[in-house]
Write a protein that holds these residues in place. Sequence first.
Motif, short mmCIF file in Angstrom:
data_model
loop_
_atom_site.label_atom_id
_atom_site.label_comp_id
_atom_site.label_asym_id
_atom_site.label_seq_id
_atom_site.Cartn_x
_atom_site.Cartn_y
_atom_site.Cartn_z
N PRO A 179 0.82 -1.22 0.00
CA PRO A 179 0.00 0.00 0.00
C PRO A 179 0.85 1.27 0.00
O PRO A 179 1.96 1.30 0.54
CB PRO A 179 -0.81 -0.11 1.29
N LEU A 180 0.33 2.30 -0.62
CA LEU A 180 0.97 3.62 -0.63
C LEU A 180 -0.14 4.67 -0.61
O LEU A 180 -1.08 4.59 -1.39
CB LEU A 180 1.83 3.80 -1.89
N SER A 181 -0.02 5.63 0.29
CA SER A 181 -0.98 6.73 0.34
C SER A 181 -0.25 8.05 0.20
O SER A 181 0.97 8.13 0.43
CB SER A 181 -1.76 6.70 1.66
N CYS A 182 -0.97 9.08 -0.17
CA CYS A 182 -0.40 10.42 -0.22
C CYS A 182 -1.46 11.42 0.20
O CYS A 182 -2.64 11.08 0.31
CB CYS A 182 0.17 10.75 -1.59
N ALA A 183 -1.03 12.64 0.47
CA ALA A 183 -1.95 13.68 0.91
C ALA A 183 -1.52 15.02 0.36
O ALA A 183 -0.36 15.24 0.02
CB ALA A 183 -1.98 13.73 2.45
N VAL A 184 -2.49 15.92 0.27
CA VAL A 184 -2.22 17.32 -0.05
C VAL A 184 -2.72 18.17 1.12
O VAL A 184 -3.85 17.98 1.59
CB VAL A 184 -2.91 17.75 -1.37
#
Length: 405
Positions: free
Chosen positions: A193-198
Motif C-alpha cells: 500500500p501507498l498513500s499520499c496527501a495534499v
Amino acid sequence: MHTAHDREARRLDTLVELDILDTPRELAFDRLTSLCRKMFRVPMSTLTFIDGHRQWFKASDGLDLRETDRRPAPCNVTITLDEPLVVADMLRDARFADNMFVRGAPFVRFYAGAQLKLSGAVIGSLCAIDTRPRDDFGAEATSMLVDLAEIAVDELKLRNLSMQDALTGCSSRRAFRGEGERLTALATRHISPLSCAVLDVDHFKQVNDTYGHAVGDMVLGAVAAAARGALRGSDLIGRLGGEEFGILLPHTKLDQAMGVLEKVRAAVAATRIETPAGTIGVTCSLGGAMLSPGNCFDDMLRNADLAMYGAKQAGRNQALAWVDRAPSIAPTARRVFKAGTISFNAGHSTIDCTVRGLSRDTATIEVLSTSGIPDQFKLAIATDALSRACRITAKADNRIEVAFT
C-alpha cells in the motif's frame, strides 16, 4: 512549418517540464527584477511566465501582484516574437493604446520585454516597465536586458537541480515528485500500500494581505515544522506551491493514513506562531488518497488534491479521504496542461483557461476567477480540436471540475 497551436503546445509542455508555475518566491529571481529596476531606472520589473489563461510573476519588483489575465498583458505579445519588444510610448502604439494596463493601473507607458527561451520555446519574459514614456532605451540597454533574461534562464535550469525548499526545509516540488514516482513503482511491483496527501493552509492569502509576506513566510515555516513533527519517520513532506504541501505515506493504507493526517491537522491547529505582528494561529485542510491498481503517481496526487478541495468546501480545518466509488463511470482524468477557452452567451462571452486534467467525460480547469462563469458552458481546446458542452460539478478557489454533456 509549425502552426501557432503547435508553438503554444510546445511552450506549455516546456513550462510543465520546468515545473515553475505557482512556486514560492525565490531570492535569485527577486534579485534579478531588483537589478533590472536599478539598471534601467524604472519603477517596475517582472519575471513573467504565461500559461493558458494568465500571466504569473515568479518575481515582481514595484508591482504588488502575483498574476493577471493573459489577454491584455504586453508579455503576451512578447512571447510571440523572436526579438525583444521595446515600446517607447504605449499610448502611441496601436497594439496597446486602449490596453487596460495602459489606461488603468499600473498605468504602463514604457515597456521593454526580453524573451525567456528554453528548449526552443518562449515561456515568458523579463520586463522593465515605466509609467512615463522613454525614448532613451537603445540597443545597448536592450542587449543588457537580453543578458539578464539569459541569466534568468540559467537560474531556472539550476533551480531544477535543487532538492530542498529553502524557506521550509521540506523537499522541493521536483524532489517530492521524483520520490512519489519511485515509491509508486515500488508499491506496484511489491503490491504494497501507498498513500499520499495534499495539505493547504486555510485563508493564507488573508495572512499575507493582513500581515505581509515576511509574516506569511514565518507561518509557512511553522506549519511545515508542525506537520513534520506529527508525521512518522518514513513519511515525506514536500512543498508543492505557495501554501500547499504534499505528503507521502509509504506502506500505509488509507484508513491508517487518515489517522496520521488527523494528527497533522491537530498539530497545525495547535501551533501558535510568534511574529512581529503578534501571536498568530492558522488551520489547514487535508485530502488523502491511496494508490489504486492501474493508477500512476499523478492519479493518486490528483485524487488527494480533489479530496483537499472537498475539505475546503466542507468548512476547512479537516482531513477528508478520496473514495473512488465508481471508477467505470468516472474514469480518472489524465494530467494535462493545455490552453482552453470557456464560452457562453451564445459565444459572445469568452474566458481563457488552463486545462489541467482531461478524461473522456470530465475535465479539470483553472481560471483567474470562477465568478461570473455560468453552470453550463462550452469548453474548447484548440490543440485537440475539441469543443464540448460542459456543466460544472464542483468548484473551489480558481479551479472548476466539469462533466461533458
